[in-house]
Design a protein around this motif. Structure first.
Motif, PDB file in Angstrom:
ATOM      1  N   ILE A 138      99.303  73.107  65.949  1.00 54.79           N
ATOM      2  CA  ILE A 138      98.806  72.665  67.254  1.00 54.79           C
ATOM      3  C   ILE A 138      97.979  73.789  67.865  1.00 54.79           C
ATOM      4  N   THR A 139      96.701  73.546  68.080  1.00 54.39           N
ATOM      5  CA  THR A 139      95.781  74.582  68.572  1.00 54.39           C
ATOM      6  C   THR A 139      94.734  73.968  69.491  1.00 54.39           C
ATOM      7  N   PRO A 140      94.156  74.782  70.383  1.00 58.38           N
ATOM      8  CA  PRO A 140      92.990  74.303  71.129  1.00 58.38           C
ATOM      9  C   PRO A 140      91.824  74.092  70.167  1.00 58.38           C
ATOM     10  N   ASP A 141      91.050  73.054  70.401  1.00 56.93           N
ATOM     11  CA  ASP A 141      89.893  72.762  69.560  1.00 56.93           C
ATOM     12  C   ASP A 141      88.642  73.227  70.280  1.00 56.93           C
ATOM     13  N   ARG A 142      88.105  74.345  69.854  1.00 59.57           N
ATOM     14  CA  ARG A 142      86.949  74.931  70.535  1.00 59.57           C
ATOM     15  C   ARG A 142      85.741  73.992  70.501  1.00 59.57           C
ATOM     16  N   GLU A 143      85.462  73.405  69.330  1.00 53.45           N
ATOM     17  CA  GLU A 143      84.269  72.569  69.190  1.00 53.45           C
ATOM     18  C   GLU A 143      84.312  71.378  70.139  1.00 53.45           C
ATOM     19  N   TYR A 144      85.440  70.672  70.172  1.00 54.12           N
ATOM     20  CA  TYR A 144      85.545  69.501  71.037  1.00 54.12           C
ATOM     21  C   TYR A 144      85.554  69.900  72.515  1.00 54.12           C
ATOM     22  N   THR A 145      86.155  71.035  72.825  1.00 47.66           N
ATOM     23  CA  THR A 145      86.190  71.495  74.211  1.00 47.66           C
ATOM     24  C   THR A 145      84.794  71.813  74.718  1.00 47.66           C
ATOM     25  N   VAL A 146      84.036  72.563  73.924  1.00 50.57           N
ATOM     26  CA  VAL A 146      82.668  72.913  74.316  1.00 50.57           C
ATOM     27  C   VAL A 146      81.793  71.666  74.358  1.00 50.57           C
ATOM     28  N   ASP A 147      81.991  70.758  73.403  1.00 52.84           N
ATOM     29  CA  ASP A 147      81.212  69.523  73.377  1.00 52.84           C
ATOM     30  C   ASP A 147      81.452  68.710  74.641  1.00 52.84           C
ATOM     31  N   HIS A 148      82.712  68.594  75.061  1.00 56.36           N
ATOM     32  CA  HIS A 148      83.012  67.845  76.276  1.00 56.36           C
ATOM     33  C   HIS A 148      82.429  68.532  77.502  1.00 56.36           C
ATOM     34  N   ALA A 149      82.503  69.866  77.547  1.00 56.22           N
ATOM     35  CA  ALA A 149      81.934  70.598  78.687  1.00 56.22           C
ATOM     36  C   ALA A 149      80.426  70.387  78.777  1.00 56.22           C
ATOM     37  N   GLY A 150      79.750  70.398  77.628  1.00 56.39           N
ATOM     38  CA  GLY A 150      78.310  70.141  77.627  1.00 56.39           C
ATOM     39  C   GLY A 150      77.976  68.740  78.082  1.00 56.39           C
ATOM     40  N   SER A 151      78.771  67.754  77.625  1.00 55.09           N
ATOM     41  CA  SER A 151      78.540  66.374  78.036  1.00 55.09           C
ATOM     42  C   SER A 151      78.728  66.204  79.536  1.00 55.09           C
ATOM     43  N   ALA A 152      79.782  66.833  80.084  1.00 60.44           N
ATOM     44  CA  ALA A 152      80.030  66.735  81.517  1.00 60.44           C
ATOM     45  C   ALA A 152      78.903  67.376  82.307  1.00 60.44           C
ATOM     46  N   ALA A 153      78.382  68.498  81.799  1.00 59.70           N
ATOM     47  CA  ALA A 153      77.280  69.171  82.492  1.00 59.70           C
ATOM     48  C   ALA A 153      76.014  68.313  82.486  1.00 59.70           C
ATOM     49  N   LEU A 154      75.733  67.653  81.357  1.00 60.85           N
ATOM     50  CA  LEU A 154      74.576  66.755  81.293  1.00 60.85           C
ATOM     51  C   LEU A 154      74.713  65.610  82.281  1.00 60.85           C
ATOM     52  N   ARG A 155      75.885  64.992  82.305  1.00 66.50           N
ATOM     53  CA  ARG A 155      76.112  63.870  83.220  1.00 66.50           C
ATOM     54  C   ARG A 155      75.914  64.301  84.668  1.00 66.50           C
ATOM     55  N   ALA A 156      76.439  65.445  85.016  1.00 66.88           N
ATOM     56  CA  ALA A 156      76.323  65.906  86.397  1.00 66.88           C
ATOM     57  C   ALA A 156      74.873  66.205  86.765  1.00 66.88           C
ATOM     58  N   ALA A 157      74.140  66.801  85.838  1.00 58.30           N
ATOM     59  CA  ALA A 157      72.760  67.197  86.125  1.00 58.30           C
ATOM     60  C   ALA A 157      71.817  66.004  86.203  1.00 58.30           C
ATOM     61  N   TYR A 158      72.157  64.919  85.483  1.00 54.67           N
ATOM     62  CA  TYR A 158      71.265  63.756  85.427  1.00 54.67           C
ATOM     63  C   TYR A 158      71.929  62.501  85.980  1.00 54.67           C
ATOM     64  N   ASP A 159      72.820  62.656  86.926  1.00 58.46           N
ATOM     65  CA  ASP A 159      73.494  61.487  87.492  1.00 58.46           C
ATOM     66  C   ASP A 159      72.507  60.524  88.135  1.00 58.46           C
ATOM     67  N   ASP A 160      71.421  61.037  88.705  1.00 58.66           N
ATOM     68  CA  ASP A 160      70.420  60.167  89.339  1.00 58.66           C
ATOM     69  C   ASP A 160      69.720  59.275  88.330  1.00 58.66           C
ATOM     70  N   LEU A 161      69.746  59.655  87.039  1.00 62.51           N
ATOM     71  CA  LEU A 161      69.154  58.841  85.977  1.00 62.51           C
ATOM     72  C   LEU A 161      70.209  57.988  85.290  1.00 62.51           C
ATOM     73  N   ILE A 162      71.356  58.564  84.990  1.00 56.70           N
ATOM     74  CA  ILE A 162      72.385  57.878  84.217  1.00 56.70           C
ATOM     75  C   ILE A 162      73.041  56.757  85.009  1.00 56.70           C
ATOM     76  N   ALA A 163      73.376  57.022  86.275  1.00 59.55           N
ATOM     77  CA  ALA A 163      74.102  56.031  87.069  1.00 59.55           C
ATOM     78  C   ALA A 163      73.345  54.705  87.206  1.00 59.55           C
ATOM     79  N   PRO A 164      72.037  54.701  87.501  1.00 57.85           N
ATOM     80  CA  PRO A 164      71.336  53.411  87.594  1.00 57.85           C
ATOM     81  C   PRO A 164      71.345  52.635  86.276  1.00 57.85           C
ATOM     82  N   PHE A 165      71.272  53.341  85.162  1.00 52.71           N
ATOM     83  CA  PHE A 165      71.286  52.640  83.871  1.00 52.71           C
ATOM     84  C   PHE A 165      72.658  52.066  83.568  1.00 52.71           C
ATOM     85  N   GLU A 166      73.702  52.788  83.886  1.00 49.84           N
ATOM     86  CA  GLU A 166      75.035  52.237  83.660  1.00 49.84           C
ATOM     87  C   GLU A 166      75.262  50.999  84.516  1.00 49.84           C
ATOM     88  N   ARG A 167      74.827  51.042  85.759  1.00 46.60           N
ATOM     89  CA  ARG A 167      75.000  49.865  86.620  1.00 46.60           C
ATOM     90  C   ARG A 167      74.208  48.676  86.097  1.00 46.60           C
TER      91      ARG A 167
END
Length: 284
Positions: A107-136
């Motif tokens: 049982i260990t922390p998974d660096r790759e998945y952790t960094v991948d999720h952090a990058g995805s969250a950062a993208l979503r936050a930075a482009y919420d004005d673009l992503i949110a209208p498309f999701e709706r």
């Protein structure tokens, strides 16, 4: 990575090896544990990600692994064994009941998945004005089981001062290509020659085809033109100029606009014209 102080969520991997295949050749652990792991993880303030139950190591040893995402507070709350308290009920009280005795856990922390999720969250936050209208606009149109797949913001290229990613939304089955999804990708319209400074100039098209919708961090300064793209059918691969099937037909649809709300509305309208079944009731 050993310092997790700046990470909001840490992904942990719970793995067990089964060299003698005591769990059987077809353990079905992924399907069998998904519902309970999802509910149990949520009750502990965590998020169950997924399971792998058919992979082997290079020497042929089978293993099963589960990934669970812990908020920083739960990651930091651990016992004398160094493992977060939240993982105890998941492994000791549930997963061990689904497996034969005598298997070795890692049982260990998974660096790759952790960094991948952090990058995805950062993208979503930075482009919420673009992503949110498309999701709706597009989420209500999804068919053929696409609603079970979460829209994905993902970083694909990591450079010292630049991240390059995409936002993808699974729409429906591709009527022109079996076992393939139609995916709508949204991002910025880019011209490679616009990037005349390092490090972007050295990355070309970032291994994507020209004008593929891309997202960048840090986000380029406004104004920007946004674009969306959807493909159907077959296209030649990167290493060939011809599709495998002689009668293959591929179509690509791309839209651009300076306003993401206008773009999302136009794309939704056109998609319903291109694939009319998106406007009807969901098929069983």
């Amino acid at each position: 990575m050993t310092d997790w102080d700046d990470i909001e969520w840490v992904v942990w991997r719970l793995e067990v090896r089964d060299p003698q295949q005591l769990a059987g050749e077809e353990s079905d652990l992924d399907e069998r544990t998904q519902e309970t792991m999802t509910e149990l993880a949520a009750s502990l303030g965590c998020v169950y990600e997924h399971c792998v139950d058919t992979d082997t190591y290079p020497d042929g040893t089978p293993y099963y692994a589960w990934w669970v995402r812990l908020p920083a507070a739960e990651h930091a709350r651990h016992g004398t064994d160094g493992l977060p308290h939240a993982l105890g009920p998941l492994r000791q009280q549930y997963l061990t009941t689904q497996l034969p005795d005598g298997l070795k856990w890692e049982i260990t922390p998974d660096r790759e998945y952790t960094v991948d999720h952090a990058g995805s969250a950062a993208l979503r936050a930075a482009y919420d004005d673009l992503i949110a209208p498309f999701e709706r606009a597009l989420i209500p149109l999804r068919r053929d089981g696409a609603d079970a797949l979460d829209p994905r913001a993902k970083v694909w290229k990591w450079e010292e001062n630049l991240l390059v990613g995409t936002f993808d939304l699974w729409l429906c089955d591709d009527p022109d290509r079996p076992h393939t999804w139609i995916v709508v990708t949204v991002g910025l319209w880019t011209e490679p020659q616009l990037f005349n400074e390092e490090p972007a100039a050295s990355l070309g098209h970032f291994d994507f085809t020209p004008h593929h919708p891309l997202l960048f961090l840090p986000r380029p300064p406004a104004p920007a033109t946004f674009t969306a793209r959807a493909e159907s059918g077959s296209f030649p691969g990167k290493s060939t100029s011809r599709t495998k099937a002689a009668d293959a037909i591929g179509t690509a649809h791309q839209w651009t606009a300076n306003d993401p709300h206008v773009l999302a509305e136009r794309v939704a309208r056109d998609l319903k014209l291109l694939w009319p079944h998106l406007t009807g009731p969901e098929r069983s």
